[in-house]
Write an enzyme that holds these catalytic residues in place. Structure first.
Site, mmCIF file in Angstrom:
data_model
loop_
_atom_site.group_PDB
_atom_site.id
_atom_site.type_symbol
_atom_site.label_atom_id
_atom_site.label_comp_id
_atom_site.label_asym_id
_atom_site.label_seq_id
_atom_site.Cartn_x
_atom_site.Cartn_y
_atom_site.Cartn_z
ATOM 1 N N ALA A 68 0.856 -1.181 0.000
ATOM 2 C CA ALA A 68 0.000 0.000 0.000
ATOM 3 C C ALA A 68 0.894 1.233 0.000
ATOM 4 O O ALA A 68 2.054 1.169 0.421
ATOM 5 C CB ALA A 68 -0.870 -0.018 1.251
ATOM 6 N N GLY A 107 0.516 -5.069 0.740
ATOM 7 C CA GLY A 107 -0.648 -5.007 -0.141
ATOM 8 C C GLY A 107 -0.350 -5.571 -1.523
ATOM 9 O O GLY A 107 -1.271 -6.033 -2.214
ATOM 10 N N GLU A 110 -0.855 -9.134 -1.168
ATOM 11 C CA GLU A 110 -2.296 -9.363 -0.973
ATOM 12 C C GLU A 110 -3.053 -9.314 -2.309
ATOM 13 O O GLU A 110 -3.989 -10.086 -2.527
ATOM 14 C CB GLU A 110 -2.852 -8.338 0.022
ATOM 15 C CG GLU A 110 -2.341 -8.631 1.444
ATOM 16 C CD GLU A 110 -2.738 -7.562 2.433
ATOM 17 O OE1 GLU A 110 -2.322 -6.396 2.233
ATOM 18 O OE2 GLU A 110 -3.452 -7.864 3.392
ATOM 19 N N GLU A 130 4.153 -5.631 7.053
ATOM 20 C CA GLU A 130 3.408 -4.559 7.720
ATOM 21 C C GLU A 130 3.800 -4.385 9.182
ATOM 22 O O GLU A 130 3.815 -3.267 9.699
ATOM 23 C CB GLU A 130 1.897 -4.819 7.617
ATOM 24 C CG GLU A 130 1.305 -4.618 6.230
ATOM 25 C CD GLU A 130 1.364 -5.858 5.344
ATOM 26 O OE1 GLU A 130 2.133 -6.784 5.642
ATOM 27 O OE2 GLU A 130 0.627 -5.892 4.345
HETATM 28 C C1 3H9 Z 1 0.607 -2.322 3.375
HETATM 29 O O1 3H9 Z 1 0.824 -2.792 2.312
HETATM 30 C C2 3H9 Z 1 -0.729 -2.378 4.064
HETATM 31 C C3 3H9 Z 1 -1.680 -3.347 3.446
HETATM 32 O O2 3H9 Z 1 -1.545 -4.619 3.993
HETATM 33 C C4 3H9 Z 1 -3.094 -2.970 3.700
HETATM 34 C C5 3H9 Z 1 -3.615 -1.729 3.106
HETATM 35 C C6 3H9 Z 1 -5.083 -1.546 3.314
HETATM 36 N N1 3H9 Z 1 4.632 3.440 -0.083
HETATM 37 O O3 3H9 Z 1 13.405 1.628 -0.099
HETATM 38 P P1 3H9 Z 1 13.736 2.380 -1.345
HETATM 39 C C7 3H9 Z 1 9.378 4.761 -1.552
HETATM 40 S S1 3H9 Z 1 1.843 -1.480 4.219
HETATM 41 C C8 3H9 Z 1 5.115 4.628 -0.466
HETATM 42 O O4 3H9 Z 1 14.771 3.434 -1.244
HETATM 43 P P2 3H9 Z 1 14.754 -0.040 -2.519
HETATM 44 C C9 3H9 Z 1 10.523 5.099 -0.621
HETATM 45 O O5 3H9 Z 1 10.116 5.991 0.384
HETATM 46 C C10 3H9 Z 1 3.229 -1.493 3.102
HETATM 47 N N2 3H9 Z 1 6.405 4.836 -0.814
HETATM 48 O O6 3H9 Z 1 14.085 1.405 -2.555
HETATM 49 C C11 3H9 Z 1 11.506 5.725 -1.610
HETATM 50 O O7 3H9 Z 1 11.043 7.045 -1.885
HETATM 51 P P3 3H9 Z 1 12.074 8.219 -2.214
HETATM 52 C C12 3H9 Z 1 3.926 -2.803 3.067
HETATM 53 C C13 3H9 Z 1 7.228 3.785 -0.751
HETATM 54 O O8 3H9 Z 1 14.866 -0.447 -3.918
HETATM 55 C C14 3H9 Z 1 11.300 4.894 -2.872
HETATM 56 O O9 3H9 Z 1 10.011 4.298 -2.736
HETATM 57 N N3 3H9 Z 1 5.107 -2.696 2.244
HETATM 58 C C15 3H9 Z 1 6.793 2.513 -0.359
HETATM 59 O O10 3H9 Z 1 15.952 -0.029 -1.641
HETATM 60 C C16 3H9 Z 1 12.331 3.798 -3.055
HETATM 61 O O11 3H9 Z 1 12.367 3.000 -1.873
HETATM 62 C C17 3H9 Z 1 6.316 -2.391 2.748
HETATM 63 O O12 3H9 Z 1 6.469 -2.224 3.938
HETATM 64 C C18 3H9 Z 1 5.427 2.352 -0.003
HETATM 65 N N4 3H9 Z 1 4.920 1.175 0.387
HETATM 66 O O13 3H9 Z 1 13.698 -0.978 -1.750
HETATM 67 C C19 3H9 Z 1 7.439 -2.284 1.782
HETATM 68 N N5 3H9 Z 1 7.848 1.665 -0.396
HETATM 69 O O14 3H9 Z 1 12.744 7.814 -3.481
HETATM 70 C C20 3H9 Z 1 8.242 -1.028 2.031
HETATM 71 C C21 3H9 Z 1 8.899 2.391 -0.819
HETATM 72 O O15 3H9 Z 1 11.237 9.416 -2.273
HETATM 73 N N6 3H9 Z 1 9.266 -0.806 1.053
HETATM 74 N N7 3H9 Z 1 8.540 3.665 -1.037
HETATM 75 O O16 3H9 Z 1 13.025 8.215 -1.030
HETATM 76 C C22 3H9 Z 1 10.420 -1.494 0.990
HETATM 77 O O17 3H9 Z 1 10.667 -2.418 1.745
HETATM 78 C C23 3H9 Z 1 11.444 -1.057 -0.013
HETATM 79 O O18 3H9 Z 1 11.125 0.262 -0.397
HETATM 80 C C24 3H9 Z 1 11.529 -1.922 -1.294
HETATM 81 C C25 3H9 Z 1 12.465 -1.228 -2.320
HETATM 82 C C26 3H9 Z 1 12.085 -3.293 -0.914
HETATM 83 C C27 3H9 Z 1 10.174 -2.057 -1.928
#
Ligand code: 3H9
Length: 706
Positions: A68, A107, A110, A130
């Site tokens: 999400a 998400g 999901e 999450e």
């Molecule tokens: C969820 O899903 C809830 C659901 O179950 C239910 C909903 C109803 N959203 O980490 P990076 C941005 S909760 C918005 O440097 P990498 C990040 O801030 C979510 N932005 O890259 C950065 O921005 P900026 C569950 C996000 O290649 C840019 O993307 N998911 C999100 O080293 C690059 O990120 C997670 O917890 C997001 N969800 O790693 C996953 N994710 O360039 C969280 C990233 O402005 N994310 N950004 O600084 C990660 O673990 C890593 O970002 C990922 C990529 C592995 C995806």
């Protein structure tokens, strides 16, 4: 079919009988409102279009869907909600296939679980992370994952938040098939066509049967509940995860979804969610120091480390682990052998635990070399010195580096407090000199302070950040001052703690109060772990420049004078039984405390745990504000990351400055003013804090303005 223009973030294209639905929302395809709308309209279009026999969902760019969009949390909700999107996907009358690559997290997973068939290619990262954001899966994950893969593995995924690779995902049953190539689109299409050719029908995860063995599922649930009670001290969302997953066993699917929604919204509203998501973004923000935008890093493959003590060896290991070639310099063969042994010891430990093979260790050690002459560093791209903390000794090392290193080599000092401007000025290339302040043990601790002296060039600083990325450290930019960001603030709040001990709190109560707040250990336990002699040396060094009017608590000195330096000497603030790492309160320490109170003419008073935390945090926040005010830290969030990554500050509280915002700056300032009635010299409100309160602003307003 024309590309769907209803949503810029999702496009659809008919390829034969397969509707290819591509999520394209850079940088990571987070599911924001545009993606949700786009997915729903694509699924609706597929139902309506006779030409479509199946739907294939893929992610454009490097990821499927990272989850999400967490920037939307805390904002007014915009329909459709993600659970509804997933339900629409699952309800499709035509088979929906998800082809996964890169991140398929939260998400994102999901969405995939709501699809009827799943394929993944190499390098995929699946997970329900999450919990690390103070949340729980909120789009059906708590109901679908257990039904699909069983209770124990589903709980483990959700409670650990870990990422699972392709092979493991297949073994778990999270995906049905692995692609043979890395071409997600081609693999996904081939799979979809194969399914269509075989007459595959829709297959809904809500009807999957992995919970059929109810007794085993119940046992897994009970075990997880007990584990959460024992290990997730103070955390909110792990309990909610267990509660929601239990519904997968006990309630019909739709009721389970409703409960999941209720619990998810409770998590969204929790301050822990705010703290953890702040920490997530702050850790990414710190990497964007101005120099990293202004300049390109220099090449970085070979490194030198001067000094083979605990710190030097730890730095060498961190670099070896990152695939670099490392040359260690020591003053003589004997010291070099010791330094090498310090490095090998780390890898031997891994071999003994079965986490590294003897061959892999040999391959790593083949990249390690040592020498007693500095000339061996002539080709190093970066050199870090980690010798004795003494200006003359450091300057002598830098004179040698100046002599032998190639032009453009980055020359770094690991000093904890010496003036790096003075070190830089002592050689002819100050533009190459900076501080890389590692924390011990350097191959484990996440924090790296990148200390930026006046004359260093932007590309040398950018190289420091690049090195941090390579070493998988969290790098924070710091200015030059005594203690930089972390140790400077630590000195102040530790003083606040020592004063409380002299005034009537026991060190054991202080440690307990801070553990209750969420620290893994209290400051006196940390002191015993690190060695009391380190702080003692610092206090002696500072004695000459200490303000004679400032209150000085001598209790720690009395303890050190007895040679009680903590765990390594068997006693410090605590008593350690042979080989034990957990200490017992020591009546003799309490007697020393008592004697010191008498000597200082203090009648002890009672402290509540709440007051202890209030004073400790107020001292930390006030000095944090000073550090920002003076430009030592770029923004409050840099202070937050320093303390979360390097000083055990509870991550779910976001960091001291975020915590201050949540408590409210007027209250923090009022505390400081109240404490200042006893000791106005120590409790001087930071000008920045006063200014923010006057203008009704918080620390986060500075983060956003930067
Ligand atoms: C969820 O899903 C809830 C659901 O179950 C239910 C909903 C109803 N959203 O980490 P990076 C941005 S909760 C918005 O440097 P990498 C990040 O801030 C979510 N932005 O890259 C950065 O921005 P900026 C569950 C996000 O290649 C840019 O993307 N998911 C999100 O080293 C690059 O990120 C997670 O917890 C997001 N969800 O790693 C996953 N994710 O360039 C969280 C990233 O402005 N994310 N950004 O600084 C990660 O673990 C890593 O970002 C990922 C990529 C592995 C995806």
């Amino acid at each position: 079919m024309a590309p769907d223009i209803a949503s810029p973030a999702v496009t659809s294209r008919l390829l034969g009988k397969v509707l290819l639905v591509s999520v394209d929302n850079p940088p990571v395809n987070a599911v924001g409102v545009d993606v949700r709308r786009g997915l729903v309209s694509a699924i609706d279009a597929a139902q309506a279009d006779q030409a479509v026999a199946a739907v294939l969902i893929v992610g454009a760019g490097r990821n499927f869907i990272a989850g999400a969009d967490i920037r939307e949390f805390g904002q007014p909700p915009q329909p459709p909600a993600l659970p509804e999107v997933c339900n629409r996907i699952e309800a499709s009358s035509k088979p929906v296939i998800a082809a996964l690559h890169g991140a398929a997290l939260g998400g994102g997973l999901e969405v995939a679980l709501a699809a009827h068939y799943r394929l993944a290619v190499n390098g995929v990262k699946l997970g329900l992370p999450e919990v690390q954001l103070g949340l729980m899966p909120g789009a059906g994950g708590t109901q679908r994952a257990p039904r699909l893969i069983g209770m124990a593995p589903a709980l483990e995924l959700m409670l650990s938040g870990r990422h699972v690779g392709a092979e493991e995902a297949l073994a778990l049953g999270l995906v049905d098939r692995l692609g043979r190539s890395d071409d997600t689109l081609a693999e996904g299409l081939a799979y979809a066509q194969e399914l269509l050719a075989g007459g595959a029908a829709v297959r809904r995860t809500r009807d999957a049967q992995a919970l059929a063995d109810r007794a085993a599922s119940r046992a897994a649930l009970d075990a997880a509940r007990a584990d959460v009670a024992a290990r997730s001290r103070g955390l909110f969302s792990p309990h909610k995860i267990v509660e929601a997953v239990e519904a997968a066993l006990d309630l019909p699917f739709d009721e389970g979804l409703r409960l999941e929604r209720t619990l998810f919204l409770q998590c969204i509203d929790s301050p822990q969610r705010a703290g953890l998501i702040h920490a997530f973004f702050a850790e990414r923000e710190v990497a964007k120091a101005p120099e990293t935008k202004a300049a390109q890093p220099r090449p970085l493959t070979s490194a030198g480390v001067v000094g083979g003590g605990t710190m030097g060896a730890g730095i060498a290991v961190a670099m070896l682990d990152a695939g670099m070639t490392v040359t260690m310099i020591e003053r003589d063969e004997e010291s070099l052998a010791r330094g090498r042994a310090n490095v090998e010891k780390v890898y031997d430990g891994l071999v003994a635990k079965g986490r590294l093979s003897a061959e892999a260790k040999a391959a790593v050690m083949a990249r390690f070399g040592g020498a007693t002459a500095y000339d061996a560093l002539s080709q190093a791209d970066v050199v870090v010195e980690a010798v004795f903390e003494d200006m003359a000794v450091k300057q002598a090392v830098f004179a040698e580096l100046n002599r032998v290193c190639k032009p453009g080599a980055v020359l770094a000092t690991n000093t904890s407090y010496l003036d790096i401007d003075v070190i830089a000025a002592s050689i002819s290339r100050p533009q190459d000199v900076l501080g890389l302040h590692f924390f011990s043990p350097a191959h484990i601790m996440k924090l790296l302070e990148i200390v930026v002296p006046a004359k260093v060039s932007a590309d040398a600083v950018a190289t420091g950040f690049e090195l941090a990325k390579k070493l998988r450290k969290v790098a924070v930019r710091a200015g030059v001052c005594d203690g930089f960001i972390g140790n400077r603030i630590l000195a102040v709040y530790r003083q606040a703690a020592d004063v409380m001990v002299e005034d009537g709190a026991s060190p054991y109560q202080i440690d307990a109060a801070l553990r209750e707040f969420g620290y893994p250990m209290g400051p006196y336990q940390v002191s015993d772990l690190a060695g009391g002699d380190i702080g003692w040396a610092t206090r002696k060094r500072r004695a000459a420049t200490r303000d004679p009017r400032a209150r000085y608590v001598e209790i720690a000195d009395r303890i050190c004078e007895r040679g009680w330096f903590g765990q390594k000497t068997g006693r410090g603030w605590y008593l350690y039984a042979k080989r034990s790492r957990s200490g017992m309160p020591d009546p003799e320490v309490l007697a020393i405390v008592d004697a010191e109170r008498k000597r200082a003419g203090i009648t002890p008073r009672r402290f509540s745990n709440e007051e202890i935390v209030r004073r400790y945090l107020a001292a930390m926040i006030n000095e944090g504000a000073n550090v920002v005010h003076e430009g030592i830290a770029l923004r409050p969030l840099d202070v937050d990351v320093t303390f979360v990554a390097g000083y055990g500050f509870p991550r779910h509280r976001g960091g001291p400055m975020k915590y201050a915002d949540m408590v409210g700056l007027p209250r923090v300032l009022a505390d400081i003013r109240e404490f200042g009635r006893e000791d106005p010299l120590f409790w001087r409100p930071s000008p920045l804090l006063v200014d923010l309160v006057e203008h009704n602003r918080n620390f986060d307003s500075l983060n956003r303005a930067a």
